[in-house]
Design a protein around this motif. Structure first.
Motif, mmCIF file in Angstrom:
data_model
loop_
_atom_site.group_PDB
_atom_site.id
_atom_site.type_symbol
_atom_site.label_atom_id
_atom_site.label_comp_id
_atom_site.label_asym_id
_atom_site.label_seq_id
_atom_site.Cartn_x
_atom_site.Cartn_y
_atom_site.Cartn_z
ATOM 1 N N PRO A 1 14.549 9.566 20.945
ATOM 2 C CA PRO A 1 15.636 8.947 20.190
ATOM 3 C C PRO A 1 15.485 7.432 20.247
ATOM 4 N N LEU A 2 16.086 6.745 19.298
ATOM 5 C CA LEU A 2 15.903 5.305 19.197
ATOM 6 C C LEU A 2 16.311 4.581 20.473
ATOM 7 N N ASP A 3 17.328 5.084 21.178
ATOM 8 C CA ASP A 3 17.761 4.390 22.386
ATOM 9 C C ASP A 3 16.800 4.581 23.562
ATOM 10 N N GLN A 4 15.731 5.367 23.371
ATOM 11 C CA GLN A 4 14.694 5.496 24.391
ATOM 12 C C GLN A 4 13.391 4.827 23.959
ATOM 13 N N ILE A 5 13.498 3.815 23.112
ATOM 14 C CA ILE A 5 12.313 3.157 22.583
ATOM 15 C C ILE A 5 11.468 2.519 23.678
ATOM 16 N N ASN A 6 12.084 1.995 24.712
ATOM 17 C CA ASN A 6 11.299 1.364 25.781
ATOM 18 C C ASN A 6 10.440 2.391 26.514
ATOM 19 N N PHE B 1 7.424 3.323 24.244
ATOM 20 C CA PHE B 1 6.345 2.336 24.288
ATOM 21 C C PHE B 1 5.606 2.390 25.622
ATOM 22 N N ALA B 2 6.312 2.655 26.693
ATOM 23 C CA ALA B 2 5.648 2.760 27.989
ATOM 24 C C ALA B 2 4.654 3.909 28.003
ATOM 25 N N GLN B 3 5.051 5.048 27.446
ATOM 26 C CA GLN B 3 4.147 6.200 27.419
ATOM 27 C C GLN B 3 2.981 5.981 26.460
ATOM 28 N N ALA B 4 3.254 5.352 25.326
ATOM 29 C CA ALA B 4 2.174 5.053 24.384
ATOM 30 C C ALA B 4 1.186 4.075 25.005
ATOM 31 N N ASP B 5 1.701 3.112 25.752
ATOM 32 C CA ASP B 5 0.842 2.123 26.394
ATOM 33 C C ASP B 5 -0.058 2.761 27.449
ATOM 34 N N PRO C 1 6.954 -10.488 23.413
ATOM 35 C CA PRO C 1 6.056 -9.472 23.983
ATOM 36 C C PRO C 1 6.459 -9.059 25.395
ATOM 37 N N ARG C 2 6.308 -7.760 25.641
ATOM 38 C CA ARG C 2 6.578 -7.139 26.947
ATOM 39 C C ARG C 2 8.041 -7.231 27.353
ATOM 40 N N HIS C 3 8.883 -7.645 26.438
ATOM 41 C CA HIS C 3 10.319 -7.744 26.717
ATOM 42 C C HIS C 3 10.993 -6.478 26.216
ATOM 43 N N PRO C 4 11.960 -5.911 26.961
ATOM 44 C CA PRO C 4 12.628 -4.687 26.495
ATOM 45 C C PRO C 4 13.276 -4.885 25.128
ATOM 46 N N PHE C 5 13.231 -3.829 24.327
ATOM 47 C CA PHE C 5 13.920 -3.851 23.046
ATOM 48 C C PHE C 5 15.428 -3.810 23.265
ATOM 49 N N ASP C 6 16.173 -4.465 22.382
ATOM 50 C CA ASP C 6 17.636 -4.437 22.418
ATOM 51 C C ASP C 6 18.146 -3.695 21.185
ATOM 52 N N VAL D 1 -0.490 11.236 22.274
ATOM 53 C CA VAL D 1 -1.363 10.891 21.148
ATOM 54 C C VAL D 1 -0.641 9.949 20.195
ATOM 55 N N ARG D 2 0.559 10.315 19.831
ATOM 56 C CA ARG D 2 1.368 9.525 18.898
ATOM 57 C C ARG D 2 2.824 9.707 19.250
ATOM 58 N N ALA D 3 3.429 8.707 19.852
ATOM 59 C CA ALA D 3 4.869 8.757 20.108
ATOM 60 C C ALA D 3 5.611 8.424 18.822
ATOM 61 N N SER D 4 6.801 8.976 18.674
ATOM 62 C CA SER D 4 7.593 8.677 17.483
ATOM 63 C C SER D 4 9.051 8.482 17.870
#
Length: 369
Positions: free
Chosen positions: A346-351, A354-358, A13-18, A363-366
């Motif tokens: 894009p997948l490489d901006q997943i972190n 999640f920050a914006q969704a948090d 949890p709360r750890h950046p995705f790799d 409304v719904r990030a994808s």
């Protein structure tokens, strides 16, 4: 199908995705490998990322791949897979949507027709991504759909962005209203105007609700709820008095209270308020509170003395996904379904997603692998 594909590893949890390359598996008999085209950031993904939804309670192992609200195209079909769950021919390249969980089919719950309560349920986000088949969640370029899963070919003309929420949010609220036996001309209160809440608003109207009231603390989400069919919106950031909000529901329902209240926020402290908004014989549907260990006191006599019911709704029966597709077909030109996904990454901006969704700035990030 590529030999390898990327997965966004969730280690803790709360750890950046790799982002890691993994070998793409050949599908075993009965299985399907799907090329993920879009995967939403659902509330349960956020809870898992924050650490207040314990994947270990579902048998989860880390590192894993989060993401379950997804859709994509068939990359490879396992032996014996020739048709979808409607009996339609299935081929490589077809746009599909599928359940992110699979029941065993043999336990007592499955035999009773309750696959959502399977004693041996197999879910996305619970497998160790370093082990075969690696692609165990939606935040990856591929997803391994295991044998026994329900899978539907998406009707022509339904955009991928619209279909993305079918196998979780939309199916979940349909199941919730069915469990609550929502009837024509009843009144509904929806706590929360995120992705689930917006779907719930539209579905309640489709079930024939004569009044739908939506509560949220974000004005833009409430404005969206209006476009999805809400009759009344209550901004809890502006109307901060619980008693005032309950009284508003009483006034709107001629003093009775709502027939159904659906909780889609994931906060235990709003449950007592929702119960107080119910009419005699009202039904409270809890969907959002999956974060175990959180509690808030309430007076159980408010259930007993008013003949009210509480229903917890986790997952849905697999055939509900087919209903969700038909709902999208019927309403794609009537509802602003394309506006549900307010931000693509894009997948490489997943972190960042999640920050914006948090922060609830979307409304719904994808994620678009």
């Amino acid at each position: 199908m590529s030999a390898t594909g990327r997965v966004a590893l969730f280690r803790e949890p709360r750890h950046p995705f790799d982002l890691v390359e993994m070998p793409v598996p050949e599908p075993r008999p009965g299985a399907v490998v799907v090329r993920v085209r879009i995967a939403n950031v659902c509330g349960s993904d956020l809870h898992a990322w924050r650490g207040d939804f314990r994947l270990a309670g579902l048998g989860g192992k880390l590192p894993t791949v989060l993401g379950h609200e997804m859709t994509g195209t068939v990359a490879a079909l396992g032996r014996g897979v020739e048709r979808d769950s409607n009996g339609h021919p299935l081929r490589e390249g077809d746009h599909v949507v599928f359940t992110y969980f699979t029941g065993c089919g043999n336990c007592l719950s499955c035999q009773r027709g309750r696959r959502a309560a399977c004693d041996h349920i197999d879910m996305a986000m619970t497998g160790n991504a370093t082990e075969w088949p690696h692609f165990v969640g939606g935040y990856a370029e591929y997803f391994y759909v295991k044998p026994g899963s329900t899978i539907y070919k998406v009707p022509l003309g339904l955009p991928i962005e619209i279909v993305a929420g079918a196998n979780c949010a939309l199916s979940q609220v349909i199941a919730g209203f069915e469990r609550a036996s929502l009837s024509f001309n009843e009144t509904v209160v929806i706590q929360g105007a995120g992705g689930l809440g917006l779907y719930a608003t539209a579905v309640a109207k489709a079930f024939g609700a004569r009044l739908v009231v939506v509560l949220d603390a974000v004005g833009d989400r409430l404005a969206m709820a209006r476009r999805f069919g809400a009759d009344v919106m209550i901004n809890v950031a502006e109307d901060t008095d619980e008693r005032s909000r309950i009284n508003q529901i009483r006034v709107l329902t001629d003093g009775r209270g709502a027939d159904v209240v659906m909780e889609l926020v994931g906060r235990a402290d709003i449950v007592p308020e929702g119960i107080r908004m119910l009419a005699q014989f009202g039904r409270y549907v809890g969907i959002g509170n999956i974060n175990a260990g959180h509690s808030h006191p309430f007076d159980p006599s408010r259930l007993v003395m008013s003949n009210k019911s509480m229903l917890g709704v986790a997952l849905y029966e697999p055939f509900t996904l087919g209903k969700a597709l038909r709902f999208l077909e019927r309403n794609r030109d009537r509802l602003p379904l394309d506006q549900l996904l307010s931000a693509k990454f894009p997948l490489d901006q997943i972190n960042e997603a999640f920050a914006q969704a948090d922060r609830r700035t979307v409304v719904r990030a994808s994620l678009v692998p």
